[in-house]
Design an enzyme around this catalytic site. Structure first.
Site, PDB file in Angstrom:
ATOM      1  N   HIS A  31       0.694  -1.289  -0.267  1.00 47.44           N
ATOM      2  CA  HIS A  31      -0.045  -0.010  -0.041  1.00 47.44           C
ATOM      3  C   HIS A  31       0.898   1.215   0.048  1.00 47.44           C
ATOM      4  CE1 HIS A  31      -2.355   3.072   2.399  1.00 47.44           C
ATOM      5  NE2 HIS A  31      -3.036   2.769   1.254  1.00 47.44           N
ATOM      6  N   GLU A  58       0.808  -0.531  -4.672  1.00 48.75           N
ATOM      7  CA  GLU A  58      -0.374   0.554  -5.075  1.00 48.75           C
ATOM      8  C   GLU A  58       0.387   1.858  -4.966  1.00 48.75           C
ATOM      9  OE1 GLU A  58      -3.538   3.263  -3.318  1.00 48.75           O
ATOM     10  OE2 GLU A  58      -1.685   2.538  -2.470  1.00 48.75           O
ATOM     11  N   ASP A  60      -0.636   6.357  -5.502  1.00 54.51           N
ATOM     12  CA  ASP A  60      -1.858   7.198  -5.760  1.00 54.51           C
ATOM     13  C   ASP A  60      -1.266   8.507  -6.768  1.00 54.51           C
ATOM     14  OD1 ASP A  60      -3.571   6.687  -3.475  1.00 54.51           O
ATOM     15  OD2 ASP A  60      -1.503   6.857  -2.409  1.00 54.51           O
ATOM     16  N   HIS A  73      -0.171  11.015  -2.190  1.00 53.70           N
ATOM     17  CA  HIS A  73      -1.305  10.611  -1.675  1.00 53.70           C
ATOM     18  C   HIS A  73      -1.978  12.066  -1.198  1.00 53.70           C
ATOM     19  CE1 HIS A  73      -4.428   9.690   1.456  1.00 53.70           C
ATOM     20  NE2 HIS A  73      -4.668   8.689   0.671  1.00 53.70           N
ATOM     21  N   GLU A 158      -4.329   4.219  -8.241  1.00 55.04           N
ATOM     22  CA  GLU A 158      -5.384   5.146  -7.772  1.00 55.04           C
ATOM     23  C   GLU A 158      -5.314   6.725  -8.081  1.00 55.04           C
ATOM     24  OE1 GLU A 158      -7.342   6.274  -3.329  1.00 55.04           O
ATOM     25  OE2 GLU A 158      -6.196   4.471  -3.326  1.00 55.04           O
TER      26      GLU A 158
END
Length: 349
Positions: A31, A58, A60, A73, A158
């Protein structure tokens, strides 16, 4: 071994062979890379996650002043970069990501440390701690696929949006930028590239982009009570999954672990099994090791009971059949998956 048998009895009636299948299906995704070890959303963190054995990472992406995308993020940069760095590098510019171009942000280092550590000194950090671009992050993945001979390593993109941050770009332009980054690297048919967002409109734009038709797309959900209420009965769960996933040309559902347990245990709705039967993989966020108990306290009013250990928590969801978990601490998740797998194989024999 007793732990596994108990979990099988209390979560679902399945054979050891079926347990092996479920555990093997569960991907462990770093993450934001590996923030439990430092370097959130950096090339250092992505590499760390893969070196620890994650099945992918993952990240962002957020829009910048010049309408481009940067990996990060937060829209407010103080947590990740620190006021000192921002004030020294760009005095008077403020702390909002929309005040900086992509090129300017790439000169800044992520100084937010591993949990419990002191903030890093940006002047001593290597370029691996820079805010990377999406292209750089994808290139790191491809390098590792070749070096580790693992073509199945995954990247989970994301897309972060915020109402008062969209005047420099649009949802269509964001979709085009993500598409361009993948097309440049011949990844438009790669099933191990996943795209997600909490923004339903953003995912609708991604879903109708013909160039992204073969890329698995995920709706992030379960961050509010109204969504959770859609899963309080089996028929409502099926209706939601059909309407919000299948009918929108999406393929996966990514949900928060705490309300997931509420639905499974308190409402007795086997939504993960229902989703699997509908061909919809369920992904869970976020496993945070030392802070895992605090997550469940946030929904204590609904009667959600937590776990005694992070290992118990991980085992519970892996045996429920989730297809991927997002974790800040890759090692514990991998160790738990390996332990479960070995115990299930022993029982099967």
């Amino acid at each position: 071994m007793k732990t596994l048998i108990l979990l099988l009895m209390t979560t679902m009636t399945i054979s050891a062979q079926r347990a092996v299948e479920l555990i093997n299906y569960c991907n462990i995704i770093g993450h934001r890379g590996a923030p439990g070890y430092g370097g959130e959303n950096t090339l250092w963190g992505f590499q760390k996650a893969l070196d620890l054995g994650a099945d992918g990472f993952e990240l962002d992406v957020i829009p910048t002043k010049d309408g481009k995308l940067i990996v990060g993020h937060d829209f407010d940069l103080k947590r990740l970069l620190g006021k000192e760095q921002l004030d020294e590098m760009f005095p008077g510019r403020g702390y909002d990501v929309i005040n900086y171009t992509q090129a300017e942000l790439q000169t800044l280092k992520i100084t937010y440390p591993e949990p419990g550590g002191d903030r890093y000194d940006y002047k001593t950090l290597s370029d691996e701690y820079r805010m990377p671009t999406l292209g750089e992050s994808i290139d790191l993945l491809l390098t590792n696929r070749a070096a580790k001979t693992r073509e199945d390593l995954k990247i989970y993109i994301e897309i972060k949006t915020k109402k008062n941050h969209m005047h420099t770009t649009s949802l269509n332009k964001i979709s085009a930028q993500v598409t361009a980054a993948l097309e440049k690297r011949e990844l438009l048919t790669d099933v191990n590239v996943w795209i997600q967002s909490f923004d339903y409109e953003m995912m609708d734009v991604i879903a109708v982009n013909p160039k992204l038709n073969k890329i698995p797309k995920t709706q992030l959900a379960f961050d509010n009570i109204s969504e959770i209420s859609k899963f309080t009965k089996s028929r409502k769960a099926k209706k939601y999954l059909k309407k919000q996933i299948l009918n929108r040309n999406l393929q996966m559902l990514h949900v928060w672990k705490v309300p997931s347990k509420y639905i499974l245990e308190n409402k007795k709705v086997a939504f993960i099994q229902i989703a699997r039967e509908m061909g919809i993989p369920i992904h869970l966020y976020t496993f945070r090791d030392p802070n895992f108990q605090g997550d469940y306290k946030s929904m204590a009013a609904l009667g959600v009971k937590g776990f005694e250990s992070k290992e118990e928590e991980l085992k519970y969801f892996m045996l429920k059949g989730v297809d991927a978990i997002m974790t800040d601490y890759v090692t514990s998740a991998i160790n738990t998956r390996t332990e479960l797998l070995n115990e299930a194989i022993i029982i099967e024999k």
